[in-house]
Enzyme design. Structure first.
Site: not given
Ligand SMILES: [Mg+2]
Length: 179
Positions: A10, A12
């Site tokens: 991922d 962020d």
């Molecule tokens: Mg995230």
């Protein structure tokens, strides 16, 4: 051609700090241990991919070009740190988008597994031997739906988790202990 396992990350709050919709290069900052983790994966010869929901595009908060500009900055920062990001797949959709075409029930917004499937097909990745890492349950679920192992990032340092993942899934098996 042999399929390779990979790491799916991922973006962020797993790799970079995000206190909202982040797209400005000036606000770029690694999560603790993220640069070291990328270096560690690269030195272990493990391909790294990023799979990221960027619903800010669908909501009109930033443009796709602005996201690419930010990602280019991140890719360069990873290289400077001794890491390597092979490819990034993103979902621009968001259920609250004012644009009906962007508010669709897509197959790419995590926890849907579409981003992982697309990258695996493009890069000949063995999903069953791969690992998805993210800070949300939806990241882990996307990985599971794609057939990967899934790890929720709860440690203080992403590099601590990277060590654990490499040890659990990418270390050579000692098939001949007497050799
Ligand atoms: Mg995230």
């Amino acid at each position: 051609m042999m399929k390779k396992p990979a790491i799916f990350l991922d973006r962020d709050n797993t790799l970079i700090q995000d206190n909202g919709y982040i797209f400005e290069v000036e606000k770029f900052a690694w999560i603790n241990g993220a640069a070291a983790a990328l270096k560690r994966f690269h030195e272990a010869n493990i391909p790294v991919f990023i799979v990221t929901n960027q619903g800010g595009i669908g909501r009109g908060i930033f443009s796709e070009d602005q996201m690419h500009h930010f990602n280019s900055h991140m890719i360069a920062a990873a290289r400077n740190a001794g890491g390597f990001i092979t490819d990034i797949a993103f979902c621009p959709h968001h259920p609250l988008s004012p644009d009906p075409a962007m508010a669709i029930a897509c197959s790419c917004r995590k926890p849907e597994p579409g981003l992982l499937f697309n990258l695996a097909q493009k890069w000949k990745i063995d999903l069953s031997a791969s690992v998805m890492i993210g800070d949300r349950d939806s990241d882990v679920e996307a990985g599971h739906r794609a057939g990967t192992y899934g790890y929720l990032f709860t440690q203080n340092s992403l590099d601590d988790l990277a060590k654990q993942v490499i040890s659990n899934h990418f270390s050579p098996k000692t098939e001949n202990a007497n050799a």
